[in-house]
Structures are given as structure tokens and as C-alpha cells.
Write an enzyme that holds these catalytic residues in place. Structure first.
Site, PDB file in Angstrom:
ATOM      1  CB  THR A 169      19.439  52.793  51.699  1.00  0.00           C
ATOM      2  OG1 THR A 169      20.762  52.476  51.265  1.00  0.00           O
ATOM      3  CG2 THR A 169      18.446  52.086  50.817  1.00  0.00           C
TER       4      THR A 169
ATOM      5  CB  VAL B 291      25.254  45.492  42.581  1.00  0.00           C
ATOM      6  CG1 VAL B 291      23.743  45.685  42.679  1.00  0.00           C
ATOM      7  CG2 VAL B 291      25.764  46.029  41.246  1.00  0.00           C
TER       8      VAL B 291
ATOM      9  CG  ASP C 140      20.290  45.233  50.308  1.00  0.00           C
ATOM     10  OD1 ASP C 140      21.225  46.057  50.298  1.00  0.00           O
ATOM     11  OD2 ASP C 140      19.269  45.387  51.000  1.00  0.00           O
TER      12      ASP C 140
ATOM     13  N   GLY D 218      20.370  48.147  55.058  1.00  0.00           N
ATOM     14  CA  GLY D 218      21.295  47.463  55.953  1.00  0.00           C
ATOM     15  C   GLY D 218      22.541  47.052  55.215  1.00  0.00           C
TER      16      GLY D 218
HETATM   17  N1  ASP Z   1      21.662  48.210  51.656  1.00  0.00           N
HETATM   18  C1  ASP Z   1      22.421  49.261  51.029  1.00  0.00           C
HETATM   19  C2  ASP Z   1      23.558  48.661  50.244  1.00  0.00           C
HETATM   20  O1  ASP Z   1      24.174  47.739  50.726  1.00  0.00           O
HETATM   21  C3  ASP Z   1      22.988  50.234  51.983  1.00  0.00           C
HETATM   22  C4  ASP Z   1      22.029  50.823  52.971  1.00  0.00           C
HETATM   23  O2  ASP Z   1      20.940  50.312  53.182  1.00  0.00           O
HETATM   24  O3  ASP Z   1      22.381  51.856  53.566  1.00  0.00           O
HETATM   25  O4  ASP Z   1      23.853  49.153  49.171  1.00  0.00           O
END
Ligand code: ASP
Length: 310
Positions: A176, A205, A207, A228
Site C-alpha cells: 500500500t 474494504v 482501512d 498494515g
Molecule cells: N491496509 C491495507 C488493507 O488492508 C493493506 C496494506 O497496507 O498493505 O487494505
């Protein structure tokens, strides 16, 4: 002149030294440098924090290395569903989109939600209709195709497993993306963009597009972009939690971000990290995973590009 600064991230996870080839590591560092420096130039030329974070995130979205825009992971249906958010800490204006597909730069659509609609959060078909009304052209699925992502998906396709980048134990393309910035007027902003998790279904969906969870900005406290395990970050209302600790308990940016990432989110098993700035241009980039792609630059402090815990 006030201190101005920018920080960006390309995702947190199981990033262990030595697992990645030197050449690939150099590619990551270069992509982070280009995005950071381009955002920093906007600030240096007197541009707004909101413009700086949008520009930086767009560049990360255009890179196949990160799980956002071009490099987005595959859903259970073999498609790409992207989420993004942007927030301006001066006005508390915000825009977010979720479950969108074919859009080259989801962060810019989120920005348009903020600037050109009355609303804050548009999802799915409606968000796509909004993009169409604004004249957005759609990229074909080929644009988003990436062999590594495809193989990640093949490994768990037709199972009930969802794969977070953070749990991958081998060399891979994680990430991300996000940016936070403080401009010369002390205004701050945050932007975040993601393809979510591999093999996600049911309109899952995370965060990232949720205001106050994966993305938040308020001049009174901080601008935050998270990465995360989304389900845990949602339960922990992470970005707003950092802001609340600063506003209501008087914690510094550093203390508030440390508290949330190394205590509060860990207590509920959340793994990941965040980047944050305050309106004095201070920067914090804590994470509780093995690594986080990150870079920062300030008109005052030293600059940094890092991947692992150093
Ligand atoms: N936080 C993102 C999600 O859960 C994934 C990530 O940060 O890699 O969609």
C-alpha cells in the site's frame, strides 16, 4: 519560513534483509526517492501539502512495485479493486473512493471527490459513474497485469484465504502507498492508496480509504497514512487514535505514533506501520513489522530512504 517536510511509505511487512536481490532493492529505493523528491519540490516551491501528497502518491501508483494503482493485487475474481483517500488538515476536507477499477490514479479520483463533489466517500459503481461524469478514461486490465501479483493470486485462488502483503514470507512486491506532508504555511495533508489484499472478495474494504482509520489530517494535531492488516487497523481506528492522543493527552507526534503502533494496535494483534507529520514539520515513521518501505525529507532535518529496521 516554517519547516516543511514530506514522508512517504510503500507498505509494511515481512521485509527481511537479504531476501530481496540488490537490483530489486535499488529499484524500490529509486521509486521511493523519485516520489519523495517530487513531492518535496512542490513544498519547496510554495505549493500546498495537499498537492504534494497527491503528486507523491500518483508516482507510487504508477510504479508496478507497489500494491496501488498499476501494481494492485488480484481479487478472487481476477480483477483489481482499488481504494484511496486524501485529506486536507487545514479545512478537514476529505475525499475517498473504494472498490474502483480501471482508474489509473485512484488518489486523484479521491481528490476529485473532495474538490468536486459534496460528498466524502464514494464506492463501487457509483464512484465509477462519478469518474465517468468527470471524463476519466479507463485503463484496460492489461495495464494492471503483473506476473508476480498474478502468481501470488494463483497460489491461493479458489481458497478462502486472503493474503495480506504483510504475511508473505518470500521475496515479493509489497505495498500500500501513502504520503503525508507539511507545507510552508504549516498546513498538513495525508493521502493513501491501495489494491487491498490478494484474493479479497465480497466487496472487502480495508482501512486505507477510511477517514480516521488509514488516513487522516488535522492541522491541530497530525497527518497520518497507515499500512498494515486493515481489519485490525479498522478496529483500532488508528489514524484518529494518534490524533486523539495528541489533542486530548498532549502527546508529541513521536510519542503518540509510538504508543499506537507499538502498544495499542499490537494489543489487538494489528501489524503494520504508519507515517505522520505535524504542523511544525516533525516526522514519525514507526512500524511493528520487520520492515516498511519509507522515505522522508525535511527542510530542516536529514533525509531518509529505508526499508528494514535499522
Ligand atoms: N491496509 C491495507 C488493507 O488492508 C493493506 C496494506 O497496507 O498493505 O487494505
Amino acid at each position: 519560513m516554517k519547516t516543511y517536510s514530506i514522508a512517504i511509505h510503500g507498505g509494511a511487512g515481512t521485509l527481511v534483509k537479504g531476501l530481496m536481490t540488490e537490483a530489486l532493492e535499488a529499484e524500490y529505493r529509486n521509486a521511493l526517492k523519485v516520489a519523495r523528491d517530487t513531492g518535496f519540490e512542490v513544498l519547496k516551491n510554495g505549493g500546498s501539502a495537499t498537492d504534494a501528497v497527491e503528486v507523491a502518491v500518483k508516482l507510487l501508483e504508477d510504479s508496478p512495485l507497489f500494491n496501488a494503482g498499476k501494481g494492485s493485487v488480484f481479487t478472487a475474481e481476477g480483477t483489481h479493486e482499488m481504494d484511496a483517500a486524501i485529506m486536507d488538515g487545514e479545512t478537514l476536507n476529505a475525499g475517498a473512493v473504494s472498490l474502483i477499477t480501471g482508474i489509473k490514479n485512484p488518489v486523484s479520483l479521491a481528490r476529485d471527490v473532495m474538490d468536486k463533489s459534496y460528498h466524502v466517500f464514494l464506492a463501487g459503481e457509483g464512484a465509477m459513474k462519478f469518474a465517468n461524469d468527470l471524463g476519466y478514461e479507463l485503463e484496460s486490465p492489461d495495464y494492471f497485469y503483473d506476473e508476480v501479483r498474478y502468481q501470488q493470486w494463483q497460489g491461493i485462488k479458489d481458497s478462502d484465504t486472503f493474503q495480506l502483503d504483510h504475511s508473505v514470507k518470500k521475496e515479493g512486491k509489497f505495498g500500500t502507498v501513502g504520503a503525508v506532508a507539511c507545507d510552508q504555511n504549516g498546513n498538513i495533508a495525508a493521502a493513501t492508496s491501495t489494491g487491498g489484499m490478494t484474493n479479497k472478495k465480497w466487496g472487502r474494504v480495508g482501512d486505507s480509504p477510511m477517514i480516521g482509520v488509514g488516513n487522516y489530517a488535522n492541522n491541530k494535531t497530525c497527518a497520518v497514512s497507515c499500512t498494515g492488516s486493515g481489519e485490525f487497523f479498522i478496529r483500532g481506528v488508528v489514524a484518529y487514535d494518534v490524533s486523539c492522543l495528541m489533542e486530548h493527552k498532549g502527546l508529541s507526534l513521536e510519542a503518540a505514533t509510538e504508543e499506537v503502533i507499538h502498544h495499542r494496535i499490537l494489543e489487538i494483534n494489528g501489524d503494520g506501520g504508519l507515517i505522520a507529520v505535524d504542523s511544525d514539520g516533525n516526522i514519525a515513521m514507526p512500524f511493528n513489522t520487520e520492515g516498511m518501505y519509507r522515505a522522508s525529507k525535511s527542510s530542516k532535518e536529514k533525509e531518509e530512504i529505508s526499508i528494514y529496521k535499522d
